[in-house]
Design a protein around this motif. Structure first.
Motif, short mmCIF file in Angstrom:
data_model
loop_
_atom_site.label_atom_id
_atom_site.label_comp_id
_atom_site.label_asym_id
_atom_site.label_seq_id
_atom_site.Cartn_x
_atom_site.Cartn_y
_atom_site.Cartn_z
N PHE A 121 0.84 -1.19 0.00
CA PHE A 121 0.00 0.00 0.00
C PHE A 121 0.88 1.25 0.00
O PHE A 121 1.95 1.26 0.61
CB PHE A 121 -0.90 0.04 1.25
N GLN A 122 0.39 2.31 -0.65
CA GLN A 122 1.13 3.56 -0.63
C GLN A 122 1.14 4.18 0.76
O GLN A 122 2.14 4.73 1.21
CB GLN A 122 0.52 4.54 -1.65
N TRP A 123 0.01 4.08 1.48
CA TRP A 123 -0.06 4.67 2.82
C TRP A 123 0.97 4.04 3.77
O TRP A 123 1.42 4.69 4.71
CB TRP A 123 -1.46 4.57 3.41
N ALA A 124 1.32 2.77 3.50
CA ALA A 124 2.29 2.08 4.36
C ALA A 124 3.68 2.70 4.25
O ALA A 124 4.51 2.52 5.15
CB ALA A 124 2.33 0.60 4.01
N ASN A 125 3.95 3.43 3.16
CA ASN A 125 5.23 4.12 3.01
C ASN A 125 5.26 5.46 3.74
O ASN A 125 6.32 6.09 3.83
CB ASN A 125 5.52 4.37 1.52
N LEU A 126 4.10 5.90 4.24
CA LEU A 126 3.98 7.24 4.78
C LEU A 126 3.87 7.29 6.30
O LEU A 126 3.99 8.37 6.89
CB LEU A 126 2.75 7.94 4.17
N ILE A 127 3.63 6.14 6.94
CA ILE A 127 3.53 6.12 8.40
C ILE A 127 4.43 5.01 8.95
O ILE A 127 4.71 4.02 8.27
CB ILE A 127 2.10 5.91 8.89
N THR A 128 4.85 5.19 10.18
CA THR A 128 5.70 4.19 10.82
C THR A 128 4.84 3.13 11.50
O THR A 128 3.64 3.33 11.73
CB THR A 128 6.62 4.84 11.86
N ILE A 129 5.46 2.03 11.87
CA ILE A 129 4.74 0.99 12.59
C ILE A 129 4.27 1.52 13.94
O ILE A 129 3.18 1.18 14.41
CB ILE A 129 5.62 -0.28 12.75
N ASP A 130 5.07 2.38 14.58
CA ASP A 130 4.65 2.99 15.84
C ASP A 130 3.38 3.82 15.66
O ASP A 130 2.45 3.75 16.48
CB ASP A 130 5.76 3.89 16.39
N GLN A 131 3.34 4.62 14.61
CA GLN A 131 2.16 5.45 14.35
C GLN A 131 0.94 4.59 14.05
O GLN A 131 -0.18 4.90 14.49
CB GLN A 131 2.44 6.40 13.18
N PHE A 132 1.12 3.52 13.30
CA PHE A 132 0.03 2.61 12.97
C PHE A 132 -0.57 2.01 14.24
O PHE A 132 -1.80 2.01 14.43
CB PHE A 132 0.56 1.50 12.06
N ILE A 133 0.28 1.52 15.14
CA ILE A 133 -0.18 0.93 16.39
C ILE A 133 -0.86 1.98 17.27
O ILE A 133 -1.90 1.73 17.89
CB ILE A 133 0.98 0.26 17.14
N ASP A 134 -0.28 3.19 17.32
CA ASP A 134 -0.88 4.27 18.11
C ASP A 134 -2.29 4.59 17.61
O ASP A 134 -3.22 4.74 18.41
CB ASP A 134 -0.01 5.53 18.04
N LEU A 135 -2.45 4.71 16.30
CA LEU A 135 -3.75 5.06 15.75
C LEU A 135 -4.80 4.01 16.07
O LEU A 135 -5.95 4.34 16.40
CB LEU A 135 -3.64 5.24 14.23
N LEU A 136 -4.43 2.74 16.00
CA LEU A 136 -5.39 1.67 16.28
C LEU A 136 -5.79 1.62 17.75
O LEU A 136 -6.71 0.89 18.12
CB LEU A 136 -4.81 0.32 15.85
N GLN A 137 -5.10 2.41 18.58
CA GLN A 137 -5.48 2.53 19.99
C GLN A 137 -5.96 3.95 20.31
O GLN A 137 -6.02 4.35 21.47
CB GLN A 137 -4.29 2.16 20.89
N SER A 138 -6.33 4.70 19.25
CA SER A 138 -6.83 6.07 19.39
C SER A 138 -5.84 6.98 20.11
O SER A 138 -6.23 7.88 20.86
CB SER A 138 -8.19 6.09 20.11
N ASN A 139 -4.57 6.73 19.89
CA ASN A 139 -3.53 7.61 20.42
C ASN A 139 -3.10 8.54 19.28
O ASN A 139 -2.31 8.17 18.42
CB ASN A 139 -2.34 6.79 20.92
N PHE A 140 -3.65 9.76 19.28
CA PHE A 140 -3.50 10.66 18.13
C PHE A 140 -2.34 11.63 18.33
O PHE A 140 -2.53 12.84 18.52
CB PHE A 140 -4.80 11.41 17.89
N GLU A 141 -1.15 11.10 18.28
CA GLU A 141 0.07 11.90 18.43
C GLU A 141 0.12 12.99 17.36
O GLU A 141 0.54 14.12 17.63
CB GLU A 141 1.29 10.99 18.31
N ILE A 142 -0.35 12.69 16.16
CA ILE A 142 -0.28 13.64 15.06
C ILE A 142 -1.17 14.85 15.31
O ILE A 142 -0.89 15.95 14.87
CB ILE A 142 -0.66 12.94 13.73
N VAL A 143 -2.26 14.68 16.06
CA VAL A 143 -3.14 15.79 16.40
C VAL A 143 -2.49 16.69 17.43
O VAL A 143 -2.62 17.92 17.37
CB VAL A 143 -4.50 15.26 16.91
N ARG A 144 -1.74 16.10 18.36
CA ARG A 144 -1.08 16.90 19.39
C ARG A 144 -0.11 17.92 18.79
O ARG A 144 0.11 18.98 19.35
CB ARG A 144 -0.34 15.99 20.38
N ALA A 145 0.45 17.58 17.65
CA ALA A 145 1.40 18.49 17.01
C ALA A 145 0.74 19.79 16.55
O ALA A 145 1.42 20.79 16.33
CB ALA A 145 2.05 17.80 15.81
N PHE A 146 -0.60 19.79 16.43
CA PHE A 146 -1.31 20.98 15.95
C PHE A 146 -2.10 21.69 17.04
O PHE A 146 -2.89 22.59 16.73
CB PHE A 146 -2.27 20.57 14.83
#
Length: 233
Positions: A121-146
């Protein structure tokens, strides 16, 4: 007849008071209450167990089945995906060092903080495994940046959209006007790409549905239908 006029005016005043009292809070009010901060707050989950439906499409070849998900905080995260016939389709086991993945006939290892480009998948080149696992647990680190960034506001007929962007990432938060509740969170890890992550079905700031999508022919979707969460004390 003269006594009817004050009663009529009183009735109108009561109707007006009820009408304005029932107007739902605006998204601005919801944000002022720290809604975004609550969504972005780190999730301290001691244990998570979930079962749900999975859809996978690769170059238009469609697979559907079920998933068993287990998480022990930051220590271990496991996903087992099965076809409708019970055949294993995908297995992912993540720990503090990285993740071992078996998908179809291939097996590979993804180091911690590395992108998931081994997946088709193209999206798999854009996120890390850490980010993937965080998202599946509703840990929105990317939102905190904003959190300290003023979003662009887009008003639609039924929804109110807040958009945060930097030179690379775009984040959209869509809120239902009437209920004031979040409808979805849409993340584009790279604005120059079509890939996006759609997160929805929120309850207590925890999402039940995740769709990692390149286009209509290439995506991975998981919908938690049964879920048990034990929060860290």
């Amino acid at each position: 007849m003269r006594g009817a006029l004050p009663c009529f005016l009183l009735f109108n005043l009561l109707i007006t008071a009820v009408f304005f009292g029932c107007i739902p809070p605006s998204p601005e009010n919801e944000l002022n209450k720290g809604f975004l901060e609550k969504l972005a707050a780190p999730k301290k989950i001691d244990y998570l167990q979930a079962g749900g439906a999975v859809e996978i499409s690769i170059d238009g070849k469609y697979y559907s089945g079920s998933a068993d998900v287990q998480s022990w905080g930051d220590t271990l995260f496991k996903i087992d995906v099965f076809s409708t016939f019970g055949t294993p389709v995908l297995n992912l086991k993540y720990n503090s060092m990285g993740a071992s993945v078996s998908f179809q006939d291939s097996s590979f290892y993804i180091e911690k903080a590395a992108c998931m480009g081994v997946l088709p998948f193209q999206w798999a080149n854009l996120i890390t495994i850490d980010q993937f696992i965080d998202l599946l647990q509703s840990n929105f680190e990317i939102v905190r940046a904003f959190l300290d960034v003023v979003p662009r506001e887009v008003e639609e007929k039924r929804f109110f959209k807040l958009v945060w962007e930097d030179s690379t990432i775009s984040v959209q938060q869509i809120i239902h006007k009437r209920s004031g509740k979040i409808v979805s969170l849409i993340i584009k890890p790279d604005k120059s790409q079509n890939s996006e992550i759609r997160i929805s079905e929120f309850s207590d700031n925890f999402a039940r549905k995740y769709k990692f999508i390149d286009d209509n022919k290439n995506y991975f979707s998981i919908n938690y239908e049964k879920i048990k969460i034990v929060n860290d004390q």
